[in-house]
Design a protein around this motif. Structure first.
Motif, PDB file in Angstrom:
ATOM      1  N   LEU A  57       0.856  -1.181   0.000  1.00 41.17           N
ATOM      2  CA  LEU A  57       0.000   0.000   0.000  1.00 41.17           C
ATOM      3  C   LEU A  57       0.890   1.228   0.000  1.00 41.17           C
ATOM      4  CD1 LEU A  57      -2.570  -1.153   2.724  1.00 41.17           C
ATOM      5  CD2 LEU A  57      -2.828  -1.274   0.239  1.00 41.17           C
ATOM      6  N   THR A  58       0.453   2.293  -0.670  1.00 44.32           N
ATOM      7  CA  THR A  58       1.261   3.520  -0.691  1.00 44.32           C
ATOM      8  C   THR A  58       1.276   4.145   0.706  1.00 44.32           C
ATOM      9  OG1 THR A  58      -0.642   4.868  -1.345  1.00 44.32           O
ATOM     10  CG2 THR A  58       0.754   3.988  -3.117  1.00 44.32           C
ATOM     11  N   ASP A  59       2.358   4.874   0.985  1.00 45.24           N
ATOM     12  CA  ASP A  59       2.535   5.443   2.331  1.00 45.24           C
ATOM     13  C   ASP A  59       1.463   6.471   2.665  1.00 45.24           C
ATOM     14  OD1 ASP A  59       4.738   3.883   2.808  1.00 45.24           O
ATOM     15  OD2 ASP A  59       6.176   5.413   2.147  1.00 45.24           O
ATOM     16  N   LYS A  60       1.212   7.423   1.774  1.00 40.95           N
ATOM     17  CA  LYS A  60       0.321   8.539   2.104  1.00 40.95           C
ATOM     18  C   LYS A  60      -1.151   8.168   2.089  1.00 40.95           C
ATOM     19  CE  LYS A  60       3.299  12.377   0.796  1.00 40.95           C
ATOM     20  NZ  LYS A  60       3.495  13.524  -0.102  1.00 40.95           N
ATOM     21  N   LYS A  61      -1.618   7.567   0.997  1.00 43.86           N
ATOM     22  CA  LYS A  61      -3.063   7.344   0.830  1.00 43.86           C
ATOM     23  C   LYS A  61      -3.486   5.891   0.931  1.00 43.86           C
ATOM     24  CE  LYS A  61      -3.829  11.538  -1.813  1.00 43.86           C
ATOM     25  NZ  LYS A  61      -4.429  12.147  -2.998  1.00 43.86           N
ATOM     26  N   GLN A  62      -2.518   5.000   1.233  1.00 43.03           N
ATOM     27  CA  GLN A  62      -2.827   3.571   1.389  1.00 43.03           C
ATOM     28  C   GLN A  62      -3.494   2.988   0.136  1.00 43.03           C
ATOM     29  OE1 GLN A  62      -1.911   1.867   4.536  1.00 43.03           O
ATOM     30  NE2 GLN A  62      -0.693   3.717   4.322  1.00 43.03           N
ATOM     31  N   LYS A  63      -3.033   3.426  -1.025  1.00 41.99           N
ATOM     32  CA  LYS A  63      -3.548   2.901  -2.291  1.00 41.99           C
ATOM     33  C   LYS A  63      -2.837   1.593  -2.632  1.00 41.99           C
ATOM     34  CE  LYS A  63      -6.097   6.511  -3.514  1.00 41.99           C
ATOM     35  NZ  LYS A  63      -7.489   6.465  -3.889  1.00 41.99           N
ATOM     36  N   PRO A  64      -3.558   0.626  -3.198  1.00 38.57           N
ATOM     37  CA  PRO A  64      -2.943  -0.669  -3.507  1.00 38.57           C
ATOM     38  C   PRO A  64      -1.986  -0.589  -4.702  1.00 38.57           C
ATOM     39  CG  PRO A  64      -5.213  -0.607  -4.270  1.00 38.57           C
ATOM     40  CD  PRO A  64      -4.983   0.678  -3.515  1.00 38.57           C
ATOM     41  N   ARG A  65      -0.891  -1.338  -4.598  1.00 39.34           N
ATOM     42  CA  ARG A  65       0.084  -1.429  -5.685  1.00 39.34           C
ATOM     43  C   ARG A  65       0.487  -2.888  -5.872  1.00 39.34           C
ATOM     44  NH1 ARG A  65      -1.714   2.785  -6.456  1.00 39.34           N
ATOM     45  NH2 ARG A  65      -0.709   4.809  -6.626  1.00 39.34           N
ATOM     46  N   GLY A  66       0.778  -3.230  -7.128  1.00 43.37           N
ATOM     47  CA  GLY A  66       1.205  -4.597  -7.446  1.00 43.37           C
ATOM     48  C   GLY A  66       2.153  -4.538  -8.619  1.00 43.37           C
ATOM     49  N   ILE A  67       2.049  -5.514  -9.508  1.00 46.65           N
ATOM     50  CA  ILE A  67       2.895  -5.520 -10.702  1.00 46.65           C
ATOM     51  C   ILE A  67       2.498  -4.371 -11.625  1.00 46.65           C
ATOM     52  CG2 ILE A  67       3.245  -6.764 -12.870  1.00 46.65           C
ATOM     53  CD1 ILE A  67       4.930  -7.886 -10.785  1.00 46.65           C
ATOM     54  N   TYR A  68       3.480  -3.601 -12.075  1.00 43.69           N
ATOM     55  CA  TYR A  68       3.218  -2.551 -13.050  1.00 43.69           C
ATOM     56  C   TYR A  68       4.173  -2.711 -14.234  1.00 43.69           C
ATOM     57  CZ  TYR A  68       2.248   1.966 -15.129  1.00 43.69           C
ATOM     58  OH  TYR A  68       1.902   2.950 -15.997  1.00 43.69           O
ATOM     59  N   CYS A  69       5.445  -2.445 -14.018  1.00 43.82           N
ATOM     60  CA  CYS A  69       6.389  -2.570 -15.143  1.00 43.82           C
ATOM     61  C   CYS A  69       6.855  -4.016 -15.334  1.00 43.82           C
ATOM     62  CB  CYS A  69       7.578  -1.641 -14.955  1.00 43.82           C
ATOM     63  SG  CYS A  69       8.745  -2.180 -13.685  1.00 43.82           S
ATOM     64  N   GLY A  70       6.982  -4.734 -14.264  1.00 49.82           N
ATOM     65  CA  GLY A  70       7.426  -6.124 -14.330  1.00 49.82           C
ATOM     66  C   GLY A  70       8.892  -6.294 -14.672  1.00 49.82           C
ATOM     67  N   MET A  71       9.673  -5.225 -14.590  1.00 49.54           N
ATOM     68  CA  MET A  71      11.094  -5.348 -14.947  1.00 49.54           C
ATOM     69  C   MET A  71      12.009  -4.511 -14.058  1.00 49.54           C
ATOM     70  SD  MET A  71      11.052  -3.386 -18.558  1.00 49.54           S
ATOM     71  CE  MET A  71      10.612  -1.675 -18.700  1.00 49.54           C
ATOM     72  N   GLY A  72      11.569  -4.202 -12.851  1.00 46.30           N
ATOM     73  CA  GLY A  72      12.467  -3.590 -11.882  1.00 46.30           C
ATOM     74  C   GLY A  72      12.606  -2.084 -11.953  1.00 46.30           C
ATOM     75  N   ILE A  73      11.743  -1.400 -12.672  1.00 42.62           N
ATOM     76  CA  ILE A  73      11.873   0.043 -12.850  1.00 42.62           C
ATOM     77  C   ILE A  73      10.996   0.841 -11.888  1.00 42.62           C
ATOM     78  CG2 ILE A  73      11.658   1.952 -14.495  1.00 42.62           C
ATOM     79  CD1 ILE A  73      13.826  -0.027 -15.259  1.00 42.62           C
ATOM     80  N   CYS A  74       9.756   0.437 -11.684  1.00 42.90           N
ATOM     81  CA  CYS A  74       8.776   1.313 -11.023  1.00 42.90           C
ATOM     82  C   CYS A  74       8.701   1.178  -9.496  1.00 42.90           C
ATOM     83  CB  CYS A  74       7.387   1.058 -11.601  1.00 42.90           C
ATOM     84  SG  CYS A  74       6.660  -0.519 -11.106  1.00 42.90           S
ATOM     85  N   PHE A  75       9.166   0.092  -8.938  1.00 49.87           N
ATOM     86  CA  PHE A  75       9.115  -0.170  -7.484  1.00 49.87           C
ATOM     87  C   PHE A  75       7.688  -0.315  -6.957  1.00 49.87           C
ATOM     88  CE2 PHE A  75      13.485   0.268  -5.840  1.00 49.87           C
ATOM     89  CZ  PHE A  75      14.124   0.604  -7.018  1.00 49.87           C
ATOM     90  N   ASP A  76       6.703  -0.553  -7.797  1.00 48.20           N
ATOM     91  CA  ASP A  76       5.338  -0.761  -7.301  1.00 48.20           C
ATOM     92  C   ASP A  76       5.170  -2.130  -6.646  1.00 48.20           C
ATOM     93  OD1 ASP A  76       4.241   1.648  -7.836  1.00 48.20           O
ATOM     94  OD2 ASP A  76       2.942   0.985  -9.478  1.00 48.20           O
ATOM     95  N   CYS A  77       6.038  -3.062  -6.943  1.00 50.55           N
ATOM     96  CA  CYS A  77       5.857  -4.450  -6.515  1.00 50.55           C
ATOM     97  C   CYS A  77       6.638  -4.814  -5.261  1.00 50.55           C
ATOM     98  CB  CYS A  77       6.279  -5.382  -7.640  1.00 50.55           C
ATOM     99  SG  CYS A  77       8.055  -5.286  -7.986  1.00 50.55           S
ATOM    100  N   THR A  78       7.106  -3.823  -4.524  1.00 47.11           N
ATOM    101  CA  THR A  78       7.980  -4.139  -3.391  1.00 47.11           C
ATOM    102  C   THR A  78       7.237  -4.872  -2.279  1.00 47.11           C
ATOM    103  OG1 THR A  78       7.612  -1.951  -2.450  1.00 47.11           O
ATOM    104  CG2 THR A  78       9.566  -2.230  -3.837  1.00 47.11           C
ATOM    105  N   VAL A  79       7.955  -5.802  -1.668  1.00 47.62           N
ATOM    106  CA  VAL A  79       7.448  -6.586  -0.538  1.00 47.62           C
ATOM    107  C   VAL A  79       8.593  -6.743   0.464  1.00 47.62           C
ATOM    108  CG1 VAL A  79       5.743  -7.867  -1.896  1.00 47.62           C
ATOM    109  CG2 VAL A  79       8.070  -8.766  -1.646  1.00 47.62           C
ATOM    110  N   GLU A  80       8.261  -7.293   1.619  1.00 46.78           N
ATOM    111  CA  GLU A  80       9.289  -7.632   2.601  1.00 46.78           C
ATOM    112  C   GLU A  80       9.690  -9.085   2.392  1.00 46.78           C
ATOM    113  OE1 GLU A  80       8.621  -6.488   6.793  1.00 46.78           O
ATOM    114  OE2 GLU A  80       9.185  -8.568   7.242  1.00 46.78           O
ATOM    115  N   ILE A  81      10.987  -9.327   2.299  1.00 48.65           N
ATOM    116  CA  ILE A  81      11.488 -10.691   2.113  1.00 48.65           C
ATOM    117  C   ILE A  81      12.524 -10.987   3.178  1.00 48.65           C
ATOM    118  CG2 ILE A  81      12.742 -12.257   0.579  1.00 48.65           C
ATOM    119  CD1 ILE A  81      11.514 -10.747  -1.786  1.00 48.65           C
TER     120      ILE A  81
END
Ligand code: FES
Length: 102
Positions: free
Chosen positions: A51-75
Motif C-alpha cells: 500500500l502507498t505510504d500517504k493514501k494507502q492505495k494498492p500497488r502490485g505488478i506494473y512494469c514487471g522489470m524492476g523500474i517502477c518499485f510498485d511491486c515491493t514486498v518484505e522478504i
C-alpha cells in the motif's frame, strides 16, 4: 512479424525448477526455483503487494522489470524488495501489504 499461432505446440516446453516451499504472510505455499517472487504471489491470488505510504492505495505488478518499485514486498525481514526481479529461494518468508485475492 513473428506471432504465436495455434502451432504453439512446436515451441519448446518450459521446464519448471525443483519444487520448494515458501511462506507468504504466514501461509506455506509451493513454488518452483526459477520463478520470481511476483509470479508466486500472483499464482497464489495476490494482486496487492503493498500500500502507498500517504493514501494507502494498492500497488502490485506494473512494469514487471524492476523500474517502477510498485511491486515491493518484505522478504526475510528486509523491506522494499522488488518482487518482479527477485527469484524464489527455498524457505523464503514473504510479507505483502495486501491479502490473497485483494
Ligand atoms: S513491477 Fe515495477 S519494479 Fe517490479
Amino acid at each position: 512479424m513473428l506471432r504465436i499461432t495455434r502451432k504453439s505446440h512446436d515451441l519448446p516446453l518450459i521446464e519448471r525448477g525443483p519444487l520448494v516451499q515458501v511462506w507468504i504472510n504466514g501461509s506455506q505455499v509451493n513454488a518452483y526455483l526459477g520463478e520470481t517472487v511476483a509470479a508466486v504471489l500472483i499464482a497464489n491470488g495476490y494482486r496487492t503487494f503493498r500500500l502507498t505510504d500517504k493514501k494507502q492505495k494498492p500497488r502490485g505488478i506494473y512494469c514487471g522489470m524492476g523500474i517502477c518499485f510498485d511491486c515491493t514486498v518484505e522478504i526475510d525481514g528486509v523491506p522494499d524488495i522488488r518482487s518482479c526481479i527477485t527469484k524464489i529461494r527455498d524457505g523464503m518468508v514473504i510479507k505483502t501489504g495486501g491479502t490473497a485475492n485483494g
